[in-house]
Design an enzyme around this catalytic site. Structure first.
Site, short mmCIF file in Angstrom:
data_model
loop_
_atom_site.label_atom_id
_atom_site.label_comp_id
_atom_site.label_asym_id
_atom_site.label_seq_id
_atom_site.Cartn_x
_atom_site.Cartn_y
_atom_site.Cartn_z
CG ASP A 278 -0.32 0.04 2.61
OD1 ASP A 278 0.93 -0.07 2.46
OD2 ASP A 278 -1.01 -0.48 3.67
CG ASP B 14 -1.44 -8.38 4.11
OD1 ASP B 14 -1.71 -8.99 3.31
OD2 ASP B 14 -2.05 -7.37 4.34
#
Length: 234
Positions: free
Chosen positions: A34, A145
């Site tokens: 991100d 993640d």
């Protein structure tokens, strides 16, 4: 006496196996990139020498650990591109991850390192050693993640403001791009980590893992700048 020694040997092996099994746990993975400053980049999150290093819009390391997250309006701090994954050989690679562990909090996992062994999908049997640089608010338990460029921005998107990525990041918001050729259009510094997904990782789709905490390798702490107190990276 021979029988007794044999029994002792068997007991010793069983005890060793039990110890290894106790250290290893099972978990799951997803993927993301991100571009945001990692949660472990703030002071006071864990007992460490310093928070993880963040970078400015041009990928230069910041000395101001309190710099505002680039995923917020007016923020200057982003995820450094050297926190992309890389392969050592066909069965071992290194990288970084957002983490959430059962019954623990950021103070436990920030800047800690974990040996992950993939147990499903095309990458099954391969090892990926990661340092925790972030915490995923939307993650499940024993969940890693994995940071990989093009893996999807998830909840937050700093890639548009840092790199001019599309409004939802590259590819799908969750899951990211779908083909290796799409990596060709990435910023140069992000291409190797993007290719890693399709080469070493073999485009595995959220494989399961067994994992155990280990002393951080120096190749990871040299990139993040963060070492847990009491550890001596090697």
């Amino acid at each position: 006496m021979l029988l007794s020694l044999t029994n002792l040997a068997i007991l010793s092996v069983v005890a060793t196996v039990s110890t290894v099994e106790a250290q290893q746990k099972t978990g799951r993975t997803t993927r993301y990139w991100d571009c945001c400053k990692g949660s472990c980049g703030w002071s006071g999150k864990a007992s460490v020498n310093q928070p993880i290093t963040s970078c400015d819009r041009n990928d230069n390391p910041l000395t101001n650990m309190g710099a505002k997250n680039g995923c917020e309006n007016g923020g200057q701090a982003y995820m450094c591109t050297n926190q992309s994954p890389w392969a050592v050989n066909d069965t071992l690679s290194y990288g970084f991850a957002a983490v959430k562990l059962t019954g623990q909090n950021e103070g436990t996992w920030c800047c800690a390192c974990y040996k992950l062994t993939f147990t499903s999908g095309p990458a099954a049997g391969k090892t990926h050693i990661v340092q925790a640089t972030n915490t995923g608010g939307d993650l499940g338990q024993n969940h890693f993640d994995l940071a990989m460029p093009g893996g999807g921005v998830g909840l937050f998107n700093g890639c548009t403001s840092q790199w001019g990525a599309p409004p939802n990041g590259w590819g799908q918001q969750y899951g990211g791009i779908s083909s290796r050729s799409e990596c060709d259009n990435f910023p140069e510094k992000l291409k190797p980590g993007c290719y890693w997904r399709f080469d070493f990782f073999q485009n595995s789709d959220n494989p399961d893992v067994t994992f155990e905490e280990i002393t951080c390798p120096k190749v990871l702490t040299d990139r993040s700048g963060c070492i847990r107190n009491g550890q001596n990276p090697t």
